[in-house]
Design a protein around this motif. Sequence first.
Motif, mmCIF file in Angstrom:
data_model
loop_
_atom_site.group_PDB
_atom_site.id
_atom_site.type_symbol
_atom_site.label_atom_id
_atom_site.label_comp_id
_atom_site.label_asym_id
_atom_site.label_seq_id
_atom_site.Cartn_x
_atom_site.Cartn_y
_atom_site.Cartn_z
ATOM 1 N N ILE A 159 -4.182 2.847 -38.431
ATOM 2 C CA ILE A 159 -4.013 3.589 -37.177
ATOM 3 C C ILE A 159 -3.364 4.926 -37.467
ATOM 4 N N PHE A 160 -3.930 5.992 -36.892
ATOM 5 C CA PHE A 160 -3.304 7.321 -36.957
ATOM 6 C C PHE A 160 -3.116 7.828 -35.536
ATOM 7 N N SER A 161 -1.936 8.406 -35.268
ATOM 8 C CA SER A 161 -1.722 9.046 -33.979
ATOM 9 C C SER A 161 -0.687 10.152 -34.139
ATOM 10 N N GLY A 162 -0.746 11.135 -33.259
ATOM 11 C CA GLY A 162 0.183 12.254 -33.354
ATOM 12 C C GLY A 162 0.597 12.753 -31.984
ATOM 13 N N VAL A 163 1.677 13.522 -31.971
ATOM 14 C CA VAL A 163 2.156 14.127 -30.728
ATOM 15 C C VAL A 163 2.660 15.525 -31.039
ATOM 16 N N GLN A 164 2.380 16.450 -30.138
ATOM 17 C CA GLN A 164 2.784 17.837 -30.356
ATOM 18 C C GLN A 164 4.280 18.030 -30.134
ATOM 19 N N PRO A 165 4.921 18.892 -30.943
ATOM 20 C CA PRO A 165 6.339 19.189 -30.747
ATOM 21 C C PRO A 165 6.534 20.362 -29.804
ATOM 22 N N SER A 166 6.110 20.207 -28.576
ATOM 23 C CA SER A 166 6.258 21.292 -27.614
ATOM 24 C C SER A 166 7.551 21.173 -26.825
ATOM 25 N N GLY A 167 8.425 20.250 -27.233
ATOM 26 C CA GLY A 167 9.743 20.142 -26.610
ATOM 27 C C GLY A 167 9.717 19.354 -25.311
ATOM 28 N N ASN A 168 10.854 18.779 -24.983
ATOM 29 C CA ASN A 168 11.039 18.132 -23.685
ATOM 30 C C ASN A 168 10.053 16.983 -23.471
ATOM 31 N N LEU A 169 10.113 15.979 -24.347
ATOM 32 C CA LEU A 169 9.259 14.796 -24.191
ATOM 33 C C LEU A 169 9.467 14.179 -22.816
ATOM 34 N N THR A 170 8.378 13.723 -22.208
ATOM 35 C CA THR A 170 8.443 13.187 -20.852
ATOM 36 C C THR A 170 8.155 11.689 -20.828
ATOM 37 N N LEU A 171 8.356 11.119 -19.648
ATOM 38 C CA LEU A 171 7.975 9.729 -19.423
ATOM 39 C C LEU A 171 6.498 9.514 -19.728
ATOM 40 N N GLY A 172 5.678 10.545 -19.478
ATOM 41 C CA GLY A 172 4.260 10.449 -19.790
ATOM 42 C C GLY A 172 4.016 10.267 -21.273
ATOM 43 N N ASN A 173 4.757 11.011 -22.108
ATOM 44 C CA ASN A 173 4.645 10.843 -23.558
ATOM 45 C C ASN A 173 5.070 9.442 -23.980
ATOM 46 N N TYR A 174 6.134 8.936 -23.347
ATOM 47 C CA TYR A 174 6.648 7.612 -23.700
ATOM 48 C C TYR A 174 5.657 6.514 -23.314
ATOM 49 N N LEU A 175 5.236 6.495 -22.038
ATOM 50 C CA LEU A 175 4.348 5.422 -21.569
ATOM 51 C C LEU A 175 2.927 5.585 -22.105
ATOM 52 N N GLY A 176 2.484 6.825 -22.263
ATOM 53 C CA GLY A 176 1.120 7.058 -22.681
ATOM 54 C C GLY A 176 0.895 6.933 -24.175
ATOM 55 N N ALA A 177 1.973 7.097 -24.972
ATOM 56 C CA ALA A 177 1.793 7.085 -26.422
ATOM 57 C C ALA A 177 2.875 6.300 -27.147
ATOM 58 N N ILE A 178 4.111 6.792 -27.089
ATOM 59 C CA ILE A 178 5.153 6.301 -28.002
ATOM 60 C C ILE A 178 5.427 4.812 -27.799
ATOM 61 N N ARG A 179 5.480 4.345 -26.564
ATOM 62 C CA ARG A 179 5.742 2.925 -26.316
ATOM 63 C C ARG A 179 4.634 2.056 -26.905
ATOM 64 N N ASN A 180 3.403 2.544 -26.854
ATOM 65 C CA ASN A 180 2.292 1.793 -27.432
ATOM 66 C C ASN A 180 2.389 1.728 -28.948
ATOM 67 N N TRP A 181 2.909 2.796 -29.557
ATOM 68 C CA TRP A 181 3.095 2.791 -31.007
ATOM 69 C C TRP A 181 4.068 1.690 -31.423
ATOM 70 N N VAL A 182 5.122 1.528 -30.631
ATOM 71 C CA VAL A 182 6.111 0.475 -30.938
ATOM 72 C C VAL A 182 5.435 -0.898 -30.917
ATOM 73 N N LYS A 183 4.531 -1.098 -29.962
ATOM 74 C CA LYS A 183 3.832 -2.385 -29.853
ATOM 75 C C LYS A 183 2.879 -2.614 -31.021
ATOM 76 N N LEU A 184 2.317 -1.539 -31.567
ATOM 77 C CA LEU A 184 1.324 -1.661 -32.620
ATOM 78 C C LEU A 184 1.931 -1.904 -33.999
ATOM 79 N N GLN A 185 3.176 -1.473 -34.193
ATOM 80 C CA GLN A 185 3.699 -1.335 -35.546
ATOM 81 C C GLN A 185 3.886 -2.657 -36.300
ATOM 82 N N ASN A 186 4.024 -3.740 -35.597
ATOM 83 C CA ASN A 186 4.268 -5.003 -36.288
ATOM 84 C C ASN A 186 3.006 -5.636 -36.860
ATOM 85 N N ASP A 187 1.865 -5.241 -36.343
ATOM 86 C CA ASP A 187 0.618 -5.915 -36.735
ATOM 87 C C ASP A 187 -0.381 -5.007 -37.446
#
Length: 332
Positions: free
Chosen positions: A4-32
Amino acid sequence: MGRIFSGVQPSGNLTLGNYLGAIRNWVKLQNDHECIFCVVDMHAITVWQDPEALRRATREVAAGMLASGVDPKKNIIFNQSAVSGHAELGWILNCVSRLGWLNRMTQFKEKAGKHKENASVGLYVYPNLMAADILLYKGTHVPVGDDQKQHLELARDIAQKFNNDFGREVFPLPEPMIFGSATRVMSLRDGTKKMSKSDPSEYSRISMTDDADMIAKKVRKAKTDPHPVPDSVEACGDRPEAKNLMNIFAALSDQELKEVCAEYGGQSFADFKRALTDLAVSKLAPISEEMQRYMDDPAQVDAILKDGAERANAIAAPVLKEVKEVVGFLQP
């Protein structure tokens, strides 16, 4: 499952959208799965960036990943510019991709607007670099939101054309991974627009750096309508602000929207907002506190990114060597 590859832009001020739309899913994926997560700072400079602000935003995104639970020992976390293979493969893929393909990319039209003649060439060929990001690691799966699906389709087209042009199955065709109802989180002030860090109103978004008091204040001030909470998914249809808040509740509580409708349908939004406030604070405030701890120790963040870049380069270097060999470059 492959890589799996995924990325996020460093445009500052991460939002709830970044968390729910991407980062939280990464946490779920990392164990498997084998996961590579990248802060795509080369994509960020397709529009002008203040250098110090870019460095700070790169660390902030990394801090947000770490604070959310992305484990740098289980995964590779690095910033894109630290692995030169991204730029090298990006150029090679510029020579494979076709102008007609790029002309169909809707994001360039949206970002450049009426001033496309003044847009950077980098902004135009951004999708080719995104393809290079994935293919440099022979990524097989990419978590994507709705706004990136077209770019992933282009990456597949480029991979297939490269393989066909040279008669070698060098690259896999990466598959999209699409997650649940809150992959697209909308503005708290206008439920028809995506939650954005560039919106002039601070109250349009929940930022990952917001403390408990600020999270509560923003939820209380979120726009709703005068009607009770919808009691079915169908009833949410023409009520974008109501649906957005309920989708956020569903995502934070790991429920489906229909379950939230069943539990809160018919209640006042004042009552629902109290429940959403409690939920959001309990889930997000600890992340904000941990994120601040990382931001207060930039040397720790830099060390994690450096280690990640070395591990990423160890995977990327033989792939790039293979590509150069296939293309016909003389190599030392």
